[in-house]
Design a protein around this motif. Structure first.
Motif, PDB file in Angstrom:
ATOM      1  N   GLY A 304       5.697   5.086  68.827  1.00  0.00           N
ATOM      2  CA  GLY A 304       5.200   6.021  69.827  1.00  0.00           C
ATOM      3  C   GLY A 304       3.697   6.098  69.965  1.00  0.00           C
ATOM      4  O   GLY A 304       3.189   6.929  70.733  1.00  0.00           O
ATOM      5  N   ILE A 305       2.957   5.255  69.267  1.00  0.00           N
ATOM      6  CA  ILE A 305       1.501   5.320  69.378  1.00  0.00           C
ATOM      7  C   ILE A 305       1.070   4.958  70.806  1.00  0.00           C
ATOM      8  O   ILE A 305       1.615   4.048  71.421  1.00  0.00           O
ATOM      9  CB  ILE A 305       0.810   4.395  68.351  1.00  0.00           C
ATOM     10  CG1 ILE A 305      -0.705   4.630  68.359  1.00  0.00           C
ATOM     11  CG2 ILE A 305       1.151   2.933  68.590  1.00  0.00           C
ATOM     12  CD1 ILE A 305      -1.443   3.929  67.234  1.00  0.00           C
ATOM     13  N   ASP A 306       0.094   5.692  71.312  1.00  0.00           N
ATOM     14  CA  ASP A 306      -0.417   5.481  72.665  1.00  0.00           C
ATOM     15  C   ASP A 306      -1.852   4.984  72.574  1.00  0.00           C
ATOM     16  O   ASP A 306      -2.739   5.702  72.104  1.00  0.00           O
ATOM     17  CB  ASP A 306      -0.351   6.788  73.458  1.00  0.00           C
ATOM     18  CG  ASP A 306      -0.716   6.607  74.923  1.00  0.00           C
ATOM     19  OD1 ASP A 306      -1.059   5.473  75.312  1.00  0.00           O
ATOM     20  OD2 ASP A 306      -0.662   7.601  75.671  1.00  0.00           O
ATOM     21  N   LEU A 307      -2.086   3.754  73.003  1.00  0.00           N
ATOM     22  CA  LEU A 307      -3.424   3.156  72.916  1.00  0.00           C
ATOM     23  C   LEU A 307      -4.212   3.299  74.207  1.00  0.00           C
ATOM     24  O   LEU A 307      -5.357   2.822  74.276  1.00  0.00           O
ATOM     25  CB  LEU A 307      -3.306   1.663  72.555  1.00  0.00           C
ATOM     26  CG  LEU A 307      -2.670   1.338  71.207  1.00  0.00           C
ATOM     27  CD1 LEU A 307      -2.614  -0.173  71.006  1.00  0.00           C
ATOM     28  CD2 LEU A 307      -3.428   1.986  70.063  1.00  0.00           C
ATOM     29  N   ALA A 327      -1.597  -8.449  74.536  1.00  0.00           N
ATOM     30  CA  ALA A 327      -0.580  -7.464  74.915  1.00  0.00           C
ATOM     31  C   ALA A 327      -1.163  -6.071  75.124  1.00  0.00           C
ATOM     32  O   ALA A 327      -0.562  -5.255  75.829  1.00  0.00           O
ATOM     33  CB  ALA A 327       0.518  -7.407  73.850  1.00  0.00           C
ATOM     34  N   ILE A 328      -2.332  -5.783  74.525  1.00  0.00           N
ATOM     35  CA  ILE A 328      -2.892  -4.433  74.635  1.00  0.00           C
ATOM     36  C   ILE A 328      -4.208  -4.394  75.384  1.00  0.00           C
ATOM     37  O   ILE A 328      -4.724  -3.320  75.684  1.00  0.00           O
ATOM     38  CB  ILE A 328      -3.081  -3.785  73.242  1.00  0.00           C
ATOM     39  CG1 ILE A 328      -4.161  -4.515  72.436  1.00  0.00           C
ATOM     40  CG2 ILE A 328      -1.759  -3.747  72.475  1.00  0.00           C
ATOM     41  CD1 ILE A 328      -4.547  -3.820  71.134  1.00  0.00           C
ATOM     42  N   ALA A 329      -4.784  -5.564  75.725  1.00  0.00           N
ATOM     43  CA  ALA A 329      -6.142  -5.613  76.281  1.00  0.00           C
ATOM     44  C   ALA A 329      -6.283  -4.844  77.582  1.00  0.00           C
ATOM     45  O   ALA A 329      -7.351  -4.281  77.865  1.00  0.00           O
ATOM     46  CB  ALA A 329      -6.579  -7.066  76.471  1.00  0.00           C
ATOM     47  N   ASP A 330      -5.229  -4.807  78.382  1.00  0.00           N
ATOM     48  CA  ASP A 330      -5.346  -4.123  79.666  1.00  0.00           C
ATOM     49  C   ASP A 330      -4.966  -2.647  79.580  1.00  0.00           C
ATOM     50  O   ASP A 330      -4.939  -1.942  80.588  1.00  0.00           O
ATOM     51  CB  ASP A 330      -4.490  -4.812  80.734  1.00  0.00           C
ATOM     52  CG  ASP A 330      -3.010  -4.828  80.383  1.00  0.00           C
ATOM     53  OD1 ASP A 330      -2.672  -4.477  79.231  1.00  0.00           O
ATOM     54  OD2 ASP A 330      -2.200  -5.192  81.251  1.00  0.00           O
ATOM     55  N   GLU A 481     -17.783   2.162  66.160  1.00  0.00           N
ATOM     56  CA  GLU A 481     -16.926   3.334  66.191  1.00  0.00           C
ATOM     57  C   GLU A 481     -15.626   3.021  66.939  1.00  0.00           C
ATOM     58  O   GLU A 481     -15.650   2.396  68.006  1.00  0.00           O
ATOM     59  CB  GLU A 481     -17.651   4.512  66.859  1.00  0.00           C
ATOM     60  CG  GLU A 481     -18.836   5.010  66.043  1.00  0.00           C
ATOM     61  CD  GLU A 481     -19.391   6.324  66.564  1.00  0.00           C
ATOM     62  OE1 GLU A 481     -18.949   6.755  67.660  1.00  0.00           O
ATOM     63  OE2 GLU A 481     -20.245   6.920  65.882  1.00  0.00           O
ATOM     64  N   PHE A 482     -14.523   3.465  66.330  1.00  0.00           N
ATOM     65  CA  PHE A 482     -13.211   3.194  66.908  1.00  0.00           C
ATOM     66  C   PHE A 482     -12.304   4.407  66.770  1.00  0.00           C
ATOM     67  O   PHE A 482     -12.484   5.245  65.884  1.00  0.00           O
ATOM     68  CB  PHE A 482     -12.544   1.992  66.217  1.00  0.00           C
ATOM     69  CG  PHE A 482     -13.312   0.712  66.340  1.00  0.00           C
ATOM     70  CD1 PHE A 482     -13.376   0.046  67.554  1.00  0.00           C
ATOM     71  CD2 PHE A 482     -13.983   0.182  65.248  1.00  0.00           C
ATOM     72  CE1 PHE A 482     -14.092  -1.135  67.677  1.00  0.00           C
ATOM     73  CE2 PHE A 482     -14.697  -0.996  65.360  1.00  0.00           C
ATOM     74  CZ  PHE A 482     -14.761  -1.661  66.581  1.00  0.00           C
ATOM     75  N   ASP A 483     -11.308   4.444  67.636  1.00  0.00           N
ATOM     76  CA  ASP A 483     -10.240   5.438  67.514  1.00  0.00           C
ATOM     77  C   ASP A 483      -9.071   4.898  66.703  1.00  0.00           C
ATOM     78  O   ASP A 483      -8.360   5.656  66.042  1.00  0.00           O
ATOM     79  CB  ASP A 483      -9.736   5.837  68.914  1.00  0.00           C
ATOM     80  CG  ASP A 483     -10.845   6.367  69.794  1.00  0.00           C
ATOM     81  OD1 ASP A 483     -11.542   7.305  69.370  1.00  0.00           O
ATOM     82  OD2 ASP A 483     -11.022   5.813  70.904  1.00  0.00           O
ATOM     83  N   VAL A 484      -8.862   3.580  66.791  1.00  0.00           N
ATOM     84  CA  VAL A 484      -7.732   2.935  66.127  1.00  0.00           C
ATOM     85  C   VAL A 484      -8.210   1.633  65.492  1.00  0.00           C
ATOM     86  O   VAL A 484      -8.943   0.860  66.126  1.00  0.00           O
ATOM     87  CB  VAL A 484      -6.591   2.625  67.124  1.00  0.00           C
ATOM     88  CG1 VAL A 484      -5.437   1.910  66.421  1.00  0.00           C
ATOM     89  CG2 VAL A 484      -6.097   3.899  67.804  1.00  0.00           C
ATOM     90  N   ILE A 485      -7.799   1.391  64.236  1.00  0.00           N
ATOM     91  CA  ILE A 485      -8.077   0.120  63.561  1.00  0.00           C
ATOM     92  C   ILE A 485      -6.746  -0.514  63.173  1.00  0.00           C
ATOM     93  O   ILE A 485      -5.942   0.090  62.445  1.00  0.00           O
ATOM     94  CB  ILE A 485      -8.958   0.310  62.305  1.00  0.00           C
ATOM     95  CG1 ILE A 485     -10.312   0.907  62.684  1.00  0.00           C
ATOM     96  CG2 ILE A 485      -9.140  -1.027  61.580  1.00  0.00           C
ATOM     97  CD1 ILE A 485     -11.201   1.219  61.490  1.00  0.00           C
TER      98      ILE A 485
END
Length: 648
Positions: A304-307, A327-330, A481-485
């Motif tokens: 359920g993670i939302d990127l 798969a996540i770039a856009d 700085e990031f929100d997700v690693i």
């Protein structure tokens, strides 16, 4: 491998119009092979119909033939299939090895060593040797414990059931599938063609040429259902230890169930099917616990993670990262990839292509089409490239390539990279490997290069030195700085059987016998001091040069079943690999690897341990391993007669 032809007899539902539509989607070289087998007409082996050699890892759909020649082949196939459907027997029900290899070489457009004949005969169903089964009744107290319900464990369960051997499969997860159950990250899929990454006796109408995770998992669940495997599996049960009991000639297995309660089982033999890529490896970076965003390994993707709109980092640029990135770039706001070293990437014209209903229809209704197409993939993706991966000691450019052919590969893949990254010389510099092609497993381009050119995507070539509360720092001290690693940092591939304690006859564990990172086994399957223990996906059985690992698993299960068959037939309580056989085999492994590209000093890879020894991949071709594992020779083992009931 218990192959079952999909269209071995005529059916009443071959509609001529449907057939004519379907052959338009057919692989032309495959049709040539089908035509020859149905008609025995040597005109189809004339120069006019000879396909060209495939380009790289492409299945060469058109065979490089002119349109009018392709149309001739399609029309003749329609006529031959309709004649067969009216009851005419194929002119060649089977082909002898000489004819088989003549057709194979012709349709591949290049020489194929004739030693491949027996293996390809099996793929085609001409040599359908049954799986090993005991001649005598299996003793009621003879049992096997299988650890793991991925592909290897399920395949073991099928063969054990067919042999009448009592067994149980212990699986730590809540479902079958192993790594495919666990890896749910976006873009997850196979880098081996779907029709090759399949069990030889359980076919599936694959929707894409390279299956994605959900379809692969669905395939494995259908396999479990078809063979009622869940009745043999205890889910939510993680094995902690396996201890050999010399006085009893058996193993005691301890595990914990889903509630944490201990379980103890005894069995005559143990098959470890825990896999190679199932224990994620996360580097112990300073500050890793301090990050206030979301940090996780790619194999533990949160449900359920939302990127959307997030600043995302991917640490690593290997196979998993290469699937996740495009798969996540856009979706993400920006994407930063931290690359320790670049990868060689091969083009493939059908990577994203759907297989389509026409091809499914051909597989189901045209005799021999599925079998010949699988033969085609077996050659292109399995062993074709292997001879080019040996170091030429006379080669004048030892840093960038290892021989003339490997240097030509370098040129081909470099041109592809430069074409894809045209206009971005900065990315060319970052992405062009300075080690020989195939030094790491060749990856297939799924849009990686084009993704790197997108706005909001950045490729960093400095290593990660530290995790901070808000992101990370690279080796040069630059902060981000990031929100997700996302840690796409691989698996504990050199810690075989980790974290189980497996204790042998002498009281030593496998870790004590091998060292923490230096596993060895005869044929990658069996180890002295550990009687009646069989390891699947064992040391030096992964495929560095390409190919389907399911083929390797079928080889291993056949060998294990032959060993168990002989134990039962000969009333043996123990078979234990001889130390001299084990030592000789592993010397041969190391000697073979010393001449291969994987030991090249110009790169690191997950194939080698910290001492530089190749512990993961096979040094030989799949055909060599297929030959080695055809039969378990008990002369390679120390054996003991089974104890009688009174002796127990």
């Amino acid at each position: 491998m218990n192959h079952q032809p999909i269209a071995s007899s005529p059916s009443d539902d071959v509609d001529p119009a449907r057939l004519r539509r379907a052959v338009v989607a057919a692989n032309i070289p495959t049709l040539v092979a089908v035509l020859y087998q149905l008609t025995a007409d040597r005109r189809w082996l004339a120069e006019r119909y000879r396909p060209t050699r495939s380009r790289g890892m492409d299945d060469n759909m058109t065979g490089g033939l002119p349109d009018e020649v392709q149309d001739e082949i399609r029309a003749a196939t329609v006529d031959a299939v309709l004649e067969w459907n009216r009851g005419a027997a194929p002119a060649n029900e089977t082909l002898d090895l000489g004819a088989l290899m003549e057709v194979m070489e012709f349709t591949m457009g290049e020489p194929v060593p004739h030693e491949f004949g027996p293996m390809m005969s099996e793929v085609l169903g001409f040599d359908d040797t049954p799986a090993p089964r005991p001649r005598r009744e299996v003793p009621s107290d003879f049992s096997v414990v299988v650890i793991g319900a991925g592909i290897a464990g399920m395949l073991s369960s099928v063969r054990l059931t067919q042999a009448g051997i009592t067994h149980v499969v212990l699986e730590k997860n809540a479902n079958v599938g192993g790594s495919w159950w666990e890896n749910t990250y976006p873009g997850a899929g196979v880098d081996t063609p779907s029709y090759l990454y399949s069990l030889s006796f359980f076919q599936h109408p694959w929707s894409t040429h390279f299956g994605k995770r959900d379809e692969v998992q669905d395939y494995l669940e259908k396999f479990a259902d078809a063979y009622d495997l869940r009745s043999k599996i205890r889910f939510g049960t993680e094995v902690e230890s396996a201890i050999y009991n010399e006085s009893e000639q058996n193993w005691t297995i301890t595990a914990r169930d889903a509630e944490g309660s201990p379980i103890t089982l005894c069995a005559n033999a143990v098959i470890s099917a825990v896999g190679l890529l199932n224990r994620p490896k996360t580097p112990a970076l300073p500050g890793i616990e301090s990050f206030t965003g979301e940090l996780f390994h790619s194999a533990r993707w949160p449900s359920g993670i939302d990127l959307r709109g997030k600043r995302v980092a991917i640490v690593g640029a290997g196979a998993s990262a290469m699937q996740i990135g495009p798969a996540i770039a856009d979706v993400v706001d920006d994407l930063t990839i931290f690359q320790r070293s670049p990868q060689w990437i091969a083009p493939n014209d059908v990577y994203f292509s759907e297989v389509g209903d026409d091809v499914h229809w051909l597989m189901d209704h045209v005799p021999y089409y599925h079998e010949w197409y699988r033969v085609r993939l077996s050659w292109i993706f399995n062993d074709k490239v292997h001879p080019t991966l040996t170091v030429d000691p006379e080669w004048s450019e030892p840093r960038l390539s290892i021989n003339a052919t490997n240097h030509a590969h370098r040129g081909f893949y470099t041109r592809y990279l430069e074409d894809e990254l045209e206009g971005r010389p900065d990315l060319v510099d970052k992405c062009l490997p300075d080690y020989p092609p195939f030094g790491k497993r060749m990856l297939l381009d799924n849009g990686w290069y084009r993704m790197l050119k997108r706005p909001g995507v950045e490729l960093i070539t400095e290593g990660v030195a530290e995790i901070t509360q808000s992101g990370l720092k690279d080796a040069d001290g630059h902060g981000y700085e990031f929100d997700v690693i996302i840690m796409a940092t691989g698996f504990h591939t050199d810690r075989l059987l980790y974290p189980m304690d497996v204790i042998g006859r002498s009281g030593a564990t496998t870790r004590e016998a091998w060292g923490e990172h230096d596993a060895r086994a005869y044929l990658g399957i069996t180890v002295p001091d550990f009687p009646n223990l069989f390891i699947m996906t064992g040391p030096n059985t992964a495929l560095g040069h390409g190919g389907s690992f399911i083929t390797m698993l079928e080889c291993q299960v056949r060998y294990i079943m032959d060993a168990l068959k002989q134990m039962i037939d000969d009333d043996l309580g123990v078979i234990e690999c001889r130390r001299d056989v084990y030592d000789d085999y592993n010397r041969a492994v190391d000697n073979a690897h010393s001449t291969m590209v994987w030991t090249h000093p110009g790169m690191s890879n997950w194939y080698r341990n910290a001492d530089g020894r190749v512990v993961a991949v096979l040094p030989w071709r799949i055909i060599d391993y297929w030959t080695m594992t055809r039969h378990a020779d008990l002369a390679d083992y120390v054996t003991e007669t089974a104890l009688t009931t009174t002796q127990h």
